[in-house]
Design a protein around this motif. Sequence first.
Motif, short mmCIF file in Angstrom:
data_model
loop_
_atom_site.label_atom_id
_atom_site.label_comp_id
_atom_site.label_asym_id
_atom_site.label_seq_id
_atom_site.Cartn_x
_atom_site.Cartn_y
_atom_site.Cartn_z
N ALA A 18 0.92 0.32 12.63
CA ALA A 18 1.52 0.44 13.96
C ALA A 18 0.94 1.64 14.70
CB ALA A 18 3.04 0.57 13.82
N VAL A 20 0.84 -1.20 0.00
CA VAL A 20 0.00 0.00 0.00
C VAL A 20 0.89 1.26 0.00
CG1 VAL A 20 -1.71 1.31 1.32
CG2 VAL A 20 -1.91 -1.18 1.17
N GLY A 21 1.86 1.29 0.90
CA GLY A 21 2.70 2.48 1.03
C GLY A 21 3.53 2.75 -0.21
N ARG A 38 12.91 -2.71 2.22
CA ARG A 38 11.70 -1.98 1.80
C ARG A 38 12.02 -0.49 1.62
NH1 ARG A 38 6.24 -4.86 3.78
NH2 ARG A 38 6.93 -6.95 3.25
N1 LIG Z 1 -8.33 0.80 3.98
C1 LIG Z 1 -8.27 -0.12 3.03
O1 LIG Z 1 -9.14 -0.19 2.17
C2 LIG Z 1 -7.13 -1.08 2.99
C3 LIG Z 1 -6.85 -1.79 1.82
C4 LIG Z 1 -5.70 -2.62 1.77
C5 LIG Z 1 -4.92 -2.75 2.91
N2 LIG Z 1 -5.26 -2.07 4.04
C6 LIG Z 1 -4.43 -2.11 5.25
O2 LIG Z 1 -3.30 -1.28 4.99
C7 LIG Z 1 -2.19 -1.72 5.76
C8 LIG Z 1 -0.97 -1.88 4.88
O3 LIG Z 1 -1.13 -2.97 3.99
P1 LIG Z 1 0.13 -3.63 3.28
O4 LIG Z 1 -0.37 -4.75 2.46
O5 LIG Z 1 0.97 -2.58 2.65
O6 LIG Z 1 0.84 -4.24 4.59
P2 LIG Z 1 2.36 -4.56 4.88
O7 LIG Z 1 2.37 -5.35 6.14
O8 LIG Z 1 3.04 -5.11 3.67
O9 LIG Z 1 3.02 -3.12 5.14
C9 LIG Z 1 3.17 -2.51 6.39
C10 LIG Z 1 4.58 -1.95 6.47
O10 LIG Z 1 4.72 -1.20 7.68
C11 LIG Z 1 5.97 -1.45 8.25
N3 LIG Z 1 5.90 -1.25 9.70
C12 LIG Z 1 5.09 -1.88 10.58
N4 LIG Z 1 5.33 -1.46 11.83
C13 LIG Z 1 6.32 -0.52 11.74
C14 LIG Z 1 7.00 0.28 12.69
N5 LIG Z 1 6.71 0.23 14.00
N6 LIG Z 1 7.94 1.14 12.23
C15 LIG Z 1 8.23 1.20 10.91
N7 LIG Z 1 7.62 0.46 9.97
C16 LIG Z 1 6.68 -0.39 10.38
C17 LIG Z 1 6.27 -2.91 7.89
O11 LIG Z 1 7.68 -3.18 7.90
C18 LIG Z 1 5.68 -3.01 6.48
O12 LIG Z 1 6.63 -2.75 5.47
C19 LIG Z 1 -2.67 -3.00 6.46
O13 LIG Z 1 -3.10 -2.66 7.76
C20 LIG Z 1 -3.84 -3.44 5.60
O14 LIG Z 1 -4.74 -4.25 6.33
C21 LIG Z 1 -6.33 -1.24 4.10
#
Ligand SMILES: NC(=O)c1ccc[n+]([C@@H]2O[C@H](COP(=O)([O-])OP(=O)(O)OC[C@H]3O[C@@H](n4cnc5c(N)ncnc54)[C@H](O)[C@@H]3O)[C@@H](O)[C@H]2O)c1
Length: 365
Positions: free
Chosen positions: A264, A196-197, A221
């Motif tokens: 987080a 997502v990011g 990443r």
């Molecule tokens: N709102 C929506 O419609 C929707 C749609 C898709 C996904 N999501 C949500 O979006 C979020 C992201 O999804 P994703 O697939 O990219 O997940 P992901 O787990 O691949 O990405 C999360 C990233 O955050 C980083 N991270 C976590 N804790 C951290 C911390 N304390 N410090 C620094 N970095 C940290 C992780 O290393 C990871 O790279 C999830 O919560 C998912 O459920 C929401």
Amino acid sequence: MRIKAAVAVEKGKLEMQELELGTPQLGEVLVKVEACGVCHTDTSTLNLEVPSPLPMVLGHEAVGIVEELGPGVRSLKKGDHVILSFPSCGCCENCLSGKPYACETSSELFFNGIYPAGGTRIKNDAGQDVGSLFGQGGFADHCIVSERNAVKVDPEVDLKPLCSLACGAQTGAGAVLNLMKPRPGDSIVVFGCGAVGISAIMAAKIAGCGTVIGVDAVPSRLELALECGATHVINGKECPDIPAEVARLTGGKGARFALESSGAAVLVKPMLMSLGKEGRAVVVSFVGGDVDMNLTMLFVGSCRSLEGTVEGAANPQTFIPRLVQFYKEGKFPVDKLVTYYPFAEIDKAFAESHSGKAIKPILVF
Ligand SMILES: NC(=O)c1ccc[n+]([C@@H]2O[C@H](COP(=O)([O-])OP(=O)(O)OC[C@H]3O[C@@H](n4cnc5c(N)ncnc54)[C@H](O)[C@@H]3O)[C@@H](O)[C@H]2O)c1
Ligand SMILES: [Zn+2]
Ligand SMILES: [Zn+2]
């Protein structure tokens, strides 16, 4: 017909099963699944972080080919190449206003395993109804979806690397292009460089943002974030004061926009404090835990705002074809995020997603 599917049978337990898939009902199509992405929301559902009735076939980022039409289908024909996105009812006020992401029934249609036309489409060998996550259940060799979920795309494009356009990439890119709508030169900080990011970072580059900062704790990443359009990165676990670092990188002003996609809870306050005057934050993640905030201190004097969104406020039928076009032009290289796994190795795909090794695992059928 008989299908092979990955079923959430109880909290935390995914099982490969043979099941009986029914026939497409009014406005639905049967799709032969070619590949399906694994999104963090599959894990959240499996762990019942969102209460969902089980058993349920998970998976909501499938791509494939339309094999059979139910009655009343007008937008698709047999053989169409489709990306399967999220469901919506099509008849509530928000759907009728072109905002299917805010469908009044989205919680039920996303997480209760049922279809907009009612009921489930799968039974297990014990005769139990089996739900389909997002009215899709893409972790299966075949699935049934409403034609509203299925976005027809150019048959010349290889769909396998594009699974995340169905959810993760659509959400990140949509949060930037549909909600923030930055002007060229604006600054943005993205917390969490997962699928997502990083999609949000690619979209920020498309929009012409000036300073694009990625925050994550996994060095690989952060490197990929730089490759995909970030101008700077911050290791969130090592940096003692993230807002001060964002201020430094934005000429003392703070960021114009911020995205929370890490999940987080500890990052929410630093995210808000990274914003400058009138800065706007968007939360897309399922933030794991409560956040203690002084609203007056964080929002009033600074004129900041905070909002949440589902699926990047996108209408998939119009937004996904745009993202495909950006992909074809090399501006939205989501293929860089992908690791492929045979369907049988779904447990490995989930494990490598959790460990951070795979950003966007894609199961191939
Ligand atoms: N709102 C929506 O419609 C929707 C749609 C898709 C996904 N999501 C949500 O979006 C979020 C992201 O999804 P994703 O697939 O990219 O997940 P992901 O787990 O691949 O990405 C999360 C990233 O955050 C980083 N991270 C976590 N804790 C951290 C911390 N304390 N410090 C620094 N970095 C940290 C992780 O290393 C990871 O790279 C999830 O919560 C998912 O459920 C929401
Ligand atoms: Zn609706
Ligand atoms: Zn998702």
